[in-house]
Scaffold this motif. Structure first.
Motif, PDB file in Angstrom:
ATOM      1  N   ALA A  40      14.118 -29.366  40.521  1.00  0.00           N
ATOM      2  CA  ALA A  40      13.420 -30.001  41.645  1.00  0.00           C
ATOM      3  C   ALA A  40      14.424 -30.488  42.692  1.00  0.00           C
ATOM      4  O   ALA A  40      14.183 -30.352  43.894  1.00  0.00           O
ATOM      5  N   ASN A  41      15.555 -31.028  42.259  1.00  0.00           N
ATOM      6  CA  ASN A  41      16.579 -31.481  43.209  1.00  0.00           C
ATOM      7  C   ASN A  41      17.133 -30.312  44.014  1.00  0.00           C
ATOM      8  O   ASN A  41      17.304 -30.413  45.231  1.00  0.00           O
ATOM      9  N   ASP A  42      17.425 -29.207  43.351  1.00  0.00           N
ATOM     10  CA  ASP A  42      17.948 -28.024  44.045  1.00  0.00           C
ATOM     11  C   ASP A  42      16.945 -27.507  45.067  1.00  0.00           C
ATOM     12  O   ASP A  42      17.305 -27.190  46.198  1.00  0.00           O
ATOM     13  N   GLU A  43      15.685 -27.442  44.668  1.00  0.00           N
ATOM     14  CA  GLU A  43      14.656 -26.942  45.576  1.00  0.00           C
ATOM     15  C   GLU A  43      14.437 -27.914  46.738  1.00  0.00           C
ATOM     16  O   GLU A  43      14.233 -27.497  47.877  1.00  0.00           O
ATOM     17  N   LEU A  44      14.511 -29.210  46.458  1.00  0.00           N
ATOM     18  CA  LEU A  44      14.371 -30.220  47.501  1.00  0.00           C
ATOM     19  C   LEU A  44      15.457 -30.057  48.566  1.00  0.00           C
ATOM     20  O   LEU A  44      15.169 -30.052  49.769  1.00  0.00           O
ATOM     21  N   ILE A  45      16.695 -29.909  48.136  1.00  0.00           N
ATOM     22  CA  ILE A  45      17.805 -29.769  49.078  1.00  0.00           C
ATOM     23  C   ILE A  45      17.661 -28.489  49.891  1.00  0.00           C
ATOM     24  O   ILE A  45      17.840 -28.493  51.112  1.00  0.00           O
ATOM     25  N   GLU A  46      17.311 -27.406  49.234  1.00  0.00           N
ATOM     26  CA  GLU A  46      17.099 -26.131  49.929  1.00  0.00           C
ATOM     27  C   GLU A  46      15.965 -26.253  50.954  1.00  0.00           C
ATOM     28  O   GLU A  46      16.075 -25.788  52.094  1.00  0.00           O
ATOM     29  N   PHE A  47      14.878 -26.884  50.562  1.00  0.00           N
ATOM     30  CA  PHE A  47      13.714 -27.059  51.430  1.00  0.00           C
ATOM     31  C   PHE A  47      14.057 -27.909  52.651  1.00  0.00           C
ATOM     32  O   PHE A  47      13.746 -27.550  53.788  1.00  0.00           O
ATOM     33  N   LEU A  48      14.718 -29.063  52.424  1.00  0.00           N
ATOM     34  CA  LEU A  48      15.077 -29.934  53.539  1.00  0.00           C
ATOM     35  C   LEU A  48      16.044 -29.241  54.501  1.00  0.00           C
ATOM     36  O   LEU A  48      15.891 -29.347  55.720  1.00  0.00           O
ATOM     37  N   ALA A  49      17.025 -28.553  53.963  1.00  0.00           N
ATOM     38  CA  ALA A  49      17.985 -27.845  54.813  1.00  0.00           C
ATOM     39  C   ALA A  49      17.263 -26.824  55.692  1.00  0.00           C
ATOM     40  O   ALA A  49      17.538 -26.710  56.889  1.00  0.00           O
ATOM     41  N   GLY A  50      16.319 -26.105  55.124  1.00  0.00           N
ATOM     42  CA  GLY A  50      15.554 -25.133  55.891  1.00  0.00           C
ATOM     43  C   GLY A  50      14.732 -25.790  56.983  1.00  0.00           C
ATOM     44  O   GLY A  50      14.697 -25.313  58.126  1.00  0.00           O
ATOM     45  N   LYS A  51      14.066 -26.889  56.657  1.00  0.00           N
ATOM     46  CA  LYS A  51      13.243 -27.590  57.650  1.00  0.00           C
ATOM     47  C   LYS A  51      14.080 -28.182  58.781  1.00  0.00           C
ATOM     48  O   LYS A  51      13.633 -28.265  59.914  1.00  0.00           O
ATOM     49  N   LEU A  52      15.306 -28.604  58.445  1.00  0.00           N
ATOM     50  CA  LEU A  52      16.192 -29.189  59.449  1.00  0.00           C
ATOM     51  C   LEU A  52      17.041 -28.137  60.157  1.00  0.00           C
ATOM     52  O   LEU A  52      17.837 -28.474  61.021  1.00  0.00           O
ATOM     53  N   GLN A  53      16.894 -26.882  59.775  1.00  0.00           N
ATOM     54  CA  GLN A  53      17.645 -25.769  60.348  1.00  0.00           C
ATOM     55  C   GLN A  53      19.152 -25.966  60.170  1.00  0.00           C
ATOM     56  O   GLN A  53      19.937 -25.818  61.096  1.00  0.00           O
ATOM     57  N   LEU A  54      19.522 -26.337  58.930  1.00  0.00           N
ATOM     58  CA  LEU A  54      20.923 -26.550  58.573  1.00  0.00           C
ATOM     59  C   LEU A  54      21.286 -25.677  57.379  1.00  0.00           C
ATOM     60  O   LEU A  54      20.407 -25.188  56.667  1.00  0.00           O
ATOM     61  N   HIS A  55      22.589 -25.534  57.145  1.00  0.00           N
ATOM     62  CA  HIS A  55      23.045 -24.858  55.931  1.00  0.00           C
ATOM     63  C   HIS A  55      22.768 -25.767  54.739  1.00  0.00           C
ATOM     64  O   HIS A  55      22.769 -26.997  54.871  1.00  0.00           O
ATOM     65  N   ARG A  56      22.576 -25.177  53.584  1.00  0.00           N
ATOM     66  CA  ARG A  56      22.286 -25.948  52.374  1.00  0.00           C
ATOM     67  C   ARG A  56      23.390 -26.964  52.093  1.00  0.00           C
ATOM     68  O   ARG A  56      23.130 -28.067  51.660  1.00  0.00           O
ATOM     69  N   ARG A  57      24.630 -26.594  52.352  1.00  0.00           N
ATOM     70  CA  ARG A  57      25.750 -27.494  52.059  1.00  0.00           C
ATOM     71  C   ARG A  57      25.774 -28.733  52.968  1.00  0.00           C
ATOM     72  O   ARG A  57      26.529 -29.657  52.725  1.00  0.00           O
ATOM     73  N   SER A  58      24.943 -28.748  54.012  1.00  0.00           N
ATOM     74  CA  SER A  58      24.874 -29.895  54.919  1.00  0.00           C
ATOM     75  C   SER A  58      23.983 -31.013  54.377  1.00  0.00           C
ATOM     76  O   SER A  58      23.950 -32.105  54.938  1.00  0.00           O
ATOM     77  N   VAL A  59      23.249 -30.745  53.297  1.00  0.00           N
ATOM     78  CA  VAL A  59      22.362 -31.746  52.693  1.00  0.00           C
ATOM     79  C   VAL A  59      22.871 -32.030  51.277  1.00  0.00           C
ATOM     80  O   VAL A  59      22.971 -31.119  50.455  1.00  0.00           O
ATOM     81  N   THR A  60      23.211 -33.298  51.012  1.00  0.00           N
ATOM     82  CA  THR A  60      23.802 -33.694  49.733  1.00  0.00           C
ATOM     83  C   THR A  60      22.996 -34.834  49.116  1.00  0.00           C
ATOM     84  O   THR A  60      22.681 -35.811  49.803  1.00  0.00           O
ATOM     85  N   LEU A  61      22.682 -34.708  47.838  1.00  0.00           N
ATOM     86  CA  LEU A  61      21.992 -35.776  47.115  1.00  0.00           C
ATOM     87  C   LEU A  61      23.004 -36.861  46.754  1.00  0.00           C
ATOM     88  O   LEU A  61      23.971 -36.603  46.045  1.00  0.00           O
ATOM     89  N   LEU A  62      22.803 -38.071  47.282  1.00  0.00           N
ATOM     90  CA  LEU A  62      23.714 -39.181  47.001  1.00  0.00           C
ATOM     91  C   LEU A  62      23.267 -40.013  45.810  1.00  0.00           C
ATOM     92  O   LEU A  62      24.085 -40.411  44.986  1.00  0.00           O
TER      93      LEU A  62
END
Length: 89
Positions: A40-62
């Motif tokens: 779920a965490n992996d899919e969440l990060i992928e989903f948010l990055a797509g919605k924000l039009q960013l690369h996946r590596r630009s979204v990090t779970l803190l």
């Protein structure tokens, strides 16, 4: 480079990935993947990055890898731009 943090309330095992809306300062997000082995965490990060039009590596779970309350860091956008992009969906 601008960056910001974003509080999330996540719901795993949803019928589909979707942004529900804002709950105070937190964004409520439904994720299709189950909360098993970080899926779920992996899919969440992928989903948010797509919605924000960013690369996946630009979204990090803190924080919150095993919780529904999460905090992510978003690199490349400030908080105002994140809210604009997510509110227009």
């Amino acid at each position: 480079m601008p960056h910001c943090t974003l509080e999330l309330k996540t719901i795993p095992n949803a019928p589909r990935n979707e942004i529900v809306g804002w709950l105070g300062a937190a964004l409520k997000v439904k994720v299709h993947a189950p909360a098993v082995e970080g899926k779920a965490n992996d899919e969440l990060i992928e989903f948010l990055a797509g919605k924000l039009q960013l690369h996946r590596r630009s979204v990090t779970l803190l924080r919150g890898d095993k919780s529904r309350q999460k905090v992510v860091q978003i690199d490349g956008l400030d908080a105002a731009e994140v809210k604009i992009r997510l509110s227009s969906l």
